[in-house]
Design an enzyme around this catalytic site. Structure first.
Site, PDB file in Angstrom:
ATOM      1  N   TYR A  68       1.049  -0.717   0.305  1.00 60.01           N
ATOM      2  CA  TYR A  68       0.085  -0.564  -0.158  1.00 60.01           C
ATOM      3  C   TYR A  68       1.072   1.359  -0.570  1.00 60.01           C
ATOM      4  O   TYR A  68       0.590   2.380  -0.535  1.00 60.01           O
ATOM      5  CB  TYR A  68      -0.893   0.125   0.908  1.00 60.01           C
ATOM      6  N   GLN A 102     -14.919   5.055  -5.107  1.00 59.77           N
ATOM      7  CA  GLN A 102     -14.977   3.857  -4.677  1.00 59.77           C
ATOM      8  C   GLN A 102     -13.286   3.757  -4.637  1.00 59.77           C
ATOM      9  O   GLN A 102     -13.015   2.896  -3.209  1.00 59.77           O
ATOM     10  CB  GLN A 102     -14.922   2.563  -4.974  1.00 59.77           C
ATOM     11  N   ASN A 103     -12.376   5.225  -5.086  1.00 61.82           N
ATOM     12  CA  ASN A 103     -11.047   5.091  -5.052  1.00 61.82           C
ATOM     13  C   ASN A 103     -10.489   5.537  -3.711  1.00 61.82           C
ATOM     14  O   ASN A 103     -11.070   6.218  -2.945  1.00 61.82           O
ATOM     15  CB  ASN A 103     -10.558   6.467  -6.131  1.00 61.82           C
ATOM     16  N   HIS A 120     -14.264   3.565   0.291  1.00 58.74           N
ATOM     17  CA  HIS A 120     -13.461   2.547   0.671  1.00 58.74           C
ATOM     18  C   HIS A 120     -12.558   2.721   1.153  1.00 58.74           C
ATOM     19  O   HIS A 120     -10.861   2.421   1.315  1.00 58.74           O
ATOM     20  CB  HIS A 120     -13.048   1.246  -1.234  1.00 58.74           C
ATOM     21  N   CYS A 128      -3.727   2.987  13.307  1.00 59.77           N
ATOM     22  CA  CYS A 128      -3.940   1.316  14.197  1.00 59.77           C
ATOM     23  C   CYS A 128      -5.017   0.637  14.175  1.00 59.77           C
ATOM     24  O   CYS A 128      -6.060   0.392  14.254  1.00 59.77           O
ATOM     25  CB  CYS A 128      -3.943   1.994  16.005  1.00 59.77           C
ATOM     26  N   CYS A 156       0.763   4.877  17.234  1.00 62.15           N
ATOM     27  CA  CYS A 156       1.047   6.439  17.945  1.00 62.15           C
ATOM     28  C   CYS A 156       0.999   5.827  19.585  1.00 62.15           C
ATOM     29  O   CYS A 156       1.825   7.132  19.652  1.00 62.15           O
ATOM     30  CB  CYS A 156       0.562   7.538  16.935  1.00 62.15           C
ATOM     31  N   GLY A 196     -16.428   5.031 -14.804  1.00 71.29           N
ATOM     32  CA  GLY A 196     -14.696   3.851 -13.861  1.00 71.29           C
ATOM     33  C   GLY A 196     -14.774   3.212 -13.880  1.00 71.29           C
ATOM     34  O   GLY A 196     -14.462   3.211 -12.824  1.00 71.29           O
ATOM     35  N   ALA A 240     -12.446   9.038 -19.288  1.00 73.80           N
ATOM     36  CA  ALA A 240     -13.383   9.441 -18.364  1.00 73.80           C
ATOM     37  C   ALA A 240     -12.572  10.612 -19.376  1.00 73.80           C
ATOM     38  O   ALA A 240     -13.834  11.960 -19.363  1.00 73.80           O
ATOM     39  CB  ALA A 240     -13.037   9.149 -17.217  1.00 73.80           C
TER      40      ALA A 240
HETATM   41  N1  APR Z   1     -12.247   5.996 -18.014  1.00 77.30           N
HETATM   42  C1  APR Z   1     -13.029   5.289 -17.400  1.00 77.30           C
HETATM   43  N2  APR Z   1     -13.593   3.990 -17.122  1.00 77.30           N
HETATM   44  C2  APR Z   1     -12.226   3.175 -17.562  1.00 77.30           C
HETATM   45  C3  APR Z   1     -10.557   3.368 -18.029  1.00 77.30           C
HETATM   46  C4  APR Z   1     -11.219   5.326 -18.538  1.00 77.30           C
HETATM   47  N3  APR Z   1      -9.448   5.852 -18.859  1.00 77.30           N
HETATM   48  N4  APR Z   1     -10.154   2.593 -18.405  1.00 77.30           N
HETATM   49  C5  APR Z   1     -10.734   2.092 -16.927  1.00 77.30           C
HETATM   50  N5  APR Z   1     -12.033   1.890 -16.935  1.00 77.30           N
HETATM   51  C6  APR Z   1     -13.294   1.257 -16.798  1.00 77.30           C
HETATM   52  C7  APR Z   1     -13.145   0.371 -16.929  1.00 77.30           C
HETATM   53  O1  APR Z   1     -13.784  -0.727 -18.213  1.00 77.30           O
HETATM   54  C8  APR Z   1     -13.622  -0.678 -16.139  1.00 77.30           C
HETATM   55  O2  APR Z   1     -15.481  -0.983 -15.999  1.00 77.30           O
HETATM   56  O3  APR Z   1     -13.263   1.380 -15.332  1.00 77.30           O
HETATM   57  C9  APR Z   1     -13.477   0.256 -15.160  1.00 77.30           C
HETATM   58  C10 APR Z   1     -12.800  -0.637 -13.624  1.00 77.30           C
HETATM   59  O4  APR Z   1     -12.759  -1.488 -12.942  1.00 77.30           O
HETATM   60  P1  APR Z   1     -11.824  -1.958 -11.617  1.00 77.30           P
HETATM   61  O5  APR Z   1     -10.734  -1.806 -12.371  1.00 77.30           O
HETATM   62  O6  APR Z   1     -13.424  -3.516 -11.079  1.00 77.30           O
HETATM   63  O7  APR Z   1     -12.057  -1.007 -10.887  1.00 77.30           O
HETATM   64  P2  APR Z   1     -13.346  -0.862  -9.881  1.00 77.30           P
HETATM   65  O8  APR Z   1     -14.928  -0.734 -10.435  1.00 77.30           O
HETATM   66  O9  APR Z   1     -13.577   0.866  -8.651  1.00 77.30           O
HETATM   67  O10 APR Z   1     -13.280  -1.922  -8.476  1.00 77.30           O
HETATM   68  C11 APR Z   1     -14.335  -1.030  -6.972  1.00 77.30           C
HETATM   69  O11 APR Z   1     -13.008  -3.320  -6.253  1.00 77.30           O
HETATM   70  O12 APR Z   1     -10.794  -3.901  -5.529  1.00 77.30           O
HETATM   71  C12 APR Z   1     -11.515  -3.214  -5.239  1.00 77.30           C
HETATM   72  O13 APR Z   1     -11.612  -1.574  -3.343  1.00 77.30           O
HETATM   73  C13 APR Z   1     -11.244  -2.107  -4.718  1.00 77.30           C
HETATM   74  O14 APR Z   1     -13.073  -0.426  -5.533  1.00 77.30           O
HETATM   75  C14 APR Z   1     -12.357  -0.884  -6.049  1.00 77.30           C
HETATM   76  C15 APR Z   1     -13.496  -2.115  -6.339  1.00 77.30           C
END
Ligand code: APR
Length: 255
Positions: A68, A102-103, A120, A128, A156, A196, A240
């Site tokens: 991380y 979710q990021n 998330h 901790c 801490c 995304g 995006a």
């Molecule tokens: N612009 C828009 N969308 C995009 C781009 C881009 N440049 N590049 C990829 N994508 C899309 C992909 O097609 C996919 O549908 O973004 C999506 C990413 O999906 P994931 O990788 O599954 O990410 P996410 O949906 O945020 O995952 C959800 O899963 O592992 C857990 O906690 C983690 O928050 C995360 C959660």
């Protein structure tokens, strides 16, 4: 077709309460890997069971902490992209805008968004694992002692616990206030921009479903959009950073 485009323009103009839900795809054009994209996705290259669960941390805290910190260093080195900036600009469109992500990166905040709801958690708020006390992160992580493993810092408050990343791991509960805010906004919005996200991880993936059932217009911005079906839904196939600036400009245009 023409009808849907005309309806979409009318829908955008009429929207008053906008909910933006983002996933890893919104940070892809900042150079941050998504999770499930083929080849480049983090879960195509790393095993979530060894890195993104409580058991993983308790089994090997240095491996998890190191991984991380590696991700946090990537975020520190990255810049918000045009999509993050367009979403921040949306707040100046005279509408009520709620941003739920979710990021775990802080690129929305660094693009100027405020009140970002992190479903998330965040890389910027480690705590901790034993007592929950917050931990101040050094700007630059020390060089890897070996192979990415880094000793998880001691608590801490000297409770004897180790510091963990402030993110939600698989099997863990989401922060309840964040989830309640997201669900309430989904039920209340008249326009949802889903940007995304693969929409496969619950309960975050319920947000577009709630919005659709509540009668909101739902737009999926994604190179490979997945429609949920059964409502007022549009897929804007594209990245995006390509799609959002034009979409937000349309939303901000005077009638
Ligand atoms: N612009 C828009 N969308 C995009 C781009 C881009 N440049 N590049 C990829 N994508 C899309 C992909 O097609 C996919 O549908 O973004 C999506 C990413 O999906 P994931 O990788 O599954 O990410 P996410 O949906 O945020 O995952 C959800 O899963 O592992 C857990 O906690 C983690 O928050 C995360 C959660």
């Amino acid at each position: 077709g023409w009808q849907s485009d005309h309806m979409l323009a009318t829908t955008l103009r009429a929207s008053q309460r906008v909910l933006v839900l983002t996933g890893a795809g919104v940070s892809a054009e900042s150079g941050i890997a998504t999770f499930r994209d083929a080849l480049t996705g983090l879960w195509a290259n790393f095993d979530p069971a060894r890195l993104a669960t409580v058991e993983a941390f308790e089994h090997d805290p240095a491996l998890v902490w190191g991984w991380y910190e590696w991700r946090r260093m990537q975020v520190l080195a990255a810049q918000p992209n045009a999509a993050h900036r367009a979403i921040a600009d949306l707040a100046a469109s005279g509408r009520e805008v709620t941003l739920v992500t979710q990021n775990v990166d802080d690129l929305h905040e660094r693009a100027g968004s405020i009140g970002v709801v992190h479903l998330h958690g965040s890389l910027q708020q480690p705590r901790c694992h034993a007592c929950g006390a917050g931990h101040q992160l050094p700007e630059q992580a020390p060089r890897e002692p070996d192979g990415g493993r880094r000793l998880a810092p001691p608590c801490c408050e000297n409770c004897g616990g180790k510091v963990r990343p402030g993110v939600v791991w698989f099997g863990e509960a989401l922060p309840s206030a964040a989830l309640e805010t997201a669900f309430a906004a989904a039920a209340d919005c008249d326009l949802l921009l889903s940007v995304g996200t693969s929409g496969v991880v619950y309960p975050a993936a319920q947000v577009p479903e709630i919005a659709l059932r509540a009668g909101a217009a739902v737009l999926h911005i994604n190179p490979q959009p997945q429609l949920l079906g059964g409502g007022r839904e549009w897929a804007l196939a594209g990245t995006a950073a390509e799609v959002l600036p034009a979409l937000v400009a349309q939303l901000r245009a005077k009638y």
